[in-house]
Structure formats: C-alpha cells, structure tokens
Design an enzyme around this catalytic site. Sequence first.
Site, PDB file in Angstrom:
ATOM      1  N   PRO A   2      -7.825 112.203  29.216  1.00  0.00           N
ATOM      2  CG  PRO A   2      -7.338 114.410  29.264  1.00  0.00           C
ATOM      3  CD  PRO A   2      -8.364 113.450  28.854  1.00  0.00           C
ATOM      4  CD  GLU A   3      -9.485 108.975  34.947  1.00  0.00           C
ATOM      5  OE1 GLU A   3      -9.073 108.734  36.090  1.00  0.00           O
ATOM      6  OE2 GLU A   3     -10.412 108.353  34.413  1.00  0.00           O
ATOM      7  CG  HIS A  90     -11.474 117.218  15.437  1.00  0.00           C
ATOM      8  ND1 HIS A  90     -12.548 118.079  15.493  1.00  0.00           N
ATOM      9  CD2 HIS A  90     -11.942 116.081  14.879  1.00  0.00           C
ATOM     10  CE1 HIS A  90     -13.630 117.477  15.003  1.00  0.00           C
ATOM     11  NE2 HIS A  90     -13.278 116.267  14.621  1.00  0.00           N
ATOM     12  NE  ARG A 108     -17.068 115.112  24.312  1.00  0.00           N
ATOM     13  CZ  ARG A 108     -17.477 114.418  25.373  1.00  0.00           C
ATOM     14  NH1 ARG A 108     -16.810 113.341  25.751  1.00  0.00           N
ATOM     15  NH2 ARG A 108     -18.526 114.798  26.042  1.00  0.00           N
TER      16      ARG A 108
END
Length: 269
Positions: A2-3, A90, A108
Amino acid sequence: MPELPEVEVTRRGLAPRLRGRAISGVAIRERRLRWPIPDAVRRLAGKRVRGIGRRGKYLLMDCGAGHLILHLGMSGSLRLVAAGTPAGKHDHFDLEFGDRVLRLRDPRRFGAVLWTAGELAKHPLLAHLGLEPLSSELTGERLHALSRGARVSIKQFLMDARRLVGVGNIYASESLFLARIAPRMRAGKLSREKSERLSAAIKRTLHTAIRAGGSSLRDFVSSDGERGYFQNRSWVYGREGKPCRRCGTAIRRIVQGARATYYCPRCQT
DNA sequence: CTGGTCACCTGGAAGC
DNA sequence: TGCTTCCAGGTGACCA
C-alpha cells in the site's frame, strides 16, 4: 501493498459496505504485527461502524467509542469474505459482521491493528504526519515553502511522512518523472516552478492510481483477486534498462536511503 | 533539529 | 532440482 492509492481504494471499497453495521465478533490469530494487537480490540464486539476515514496510509475505523487504526505495512491487504471462509496462513485478524468478515492478511507482518479511545489527532502515530497530497493543503507554493532548507534529496523528501503523507517508493519515482525532476536534486533547491510541477504531478499520479484501483474494487471486495496494484503501467518504476516511454533513453535504477529509485536521465533534470 | 542507517518479517524470483 | 542470495509497496528506533 500500500501506498496512499491502495489504502484509499481499500477505504472506498469497505466504507459503504461496513458503515452502520455491527461488529459481531473479533478473531485474532496472530497478534504479533508491527505492534501486538491490543486486547482492547476484542471489546469491539457489539460496537457499530460509523465510518472509515484515512490519514496518510492509516485507515481509521470510527467505532463510536473510539477508533480502530489499521495499517497495511508492506504486504497487508483487507478483504471482505463470507463468514466461514477458512483463514489462510497469513490471515491474522478478522472483524466479523454477521455473514461477512473483514479479514486482514499480512505475510510480512509490518502492518498494524491498534485501538485508541482518545483524540485521533493526538495519537502518537498520527500527530506528526504531514500534508495530505490529495487535499487542497498541497500546492506548489506549500511544497516550495516546506522544502526550504531541506538537504535531503527530493525523492527522499517526498517519502518523508512528516512533510507529506502517502507518497511511497513507487509513486515518488513516478511523480518525479512526470514533473521531470531528477531524483537526486536537493529538496531545498527546488525552484518555484519545479515545486508547482511536482505538486501537480503528485496529485495526478495518485489520482490515476486510485482510478485504476477503483476499477477493480468489485474483485477486491468479493474474492481473493489481487488486482488494482500495478495494473496501471508505470513510467519508470521497475523499468531499469528499458526505454523511457517519452524519449527512449534507458531507464536507470539507483539506490537512495536503501530504496530503489528509477528515473530517466534525459527527461529528468 | 537534521540526515543516515538499521531492523522488523516472509516469500518469490533470480543466480549458481 | 535444490540451495543461496537478493529484493520487495513502510516506517519507527537509533545514531552522529
């Protein structure tokens, strides 16, 4: 992923579907994200979602008694799935809404799920954030004033959330290309004219990306399709050695502040 | 204060 | 095929 555009696309996808709905349950499968998911989040059951806002790359879910603060880090995504959908490896966190589940996946684990009952603007993660690039706050004039005295490169300046929020590694390179500014130029040396071009380029780059993501909103919300990102072809990002789309010169890759920067050595000066 | 570097974590791609 | 290395969209913490 994400930006700002990805976060905003997520917000726009979720807000109309969750607004007014009651949280029926909370599931925490892995609390070790960037910070541990606090126990207070469990007490969201029974609360109603009033709306979803955004500040920089943070999503802010108004739950009446306070706000759930969500950040997607480098690899996070939020999706609405049917209740009963098996969680993947995840899938760390769920907010349940009866037959639907808002599910956070983040391989992550750089993302965050936090809770604050206090004033949002005073929250330590939000208090020192800079200009919102898509608002009227960002103008060439403001950017020019903001950059006076800064000795960092303009590329790193753009990515510093204390000055300007939402512009990450991809869109920093893309915006500088559009504005025809060399990424290594010192921010403090930006002319008024370049500031004007850069301000416009940032807005254009982000809007374009949001529009591209918006077209895949349906997929994003209903299934596991990972669309919206990268689907708008980039001018320079990830194109080392390939011909510039404007002039044909080979795109270069350099490293600034341990992050890759891509630019056209001919178009950007 | 500023600017520079590191750490956090996992997975996929490239290299051998 | 299998092992190793490098790289990835973010950002707070720490240092000089």
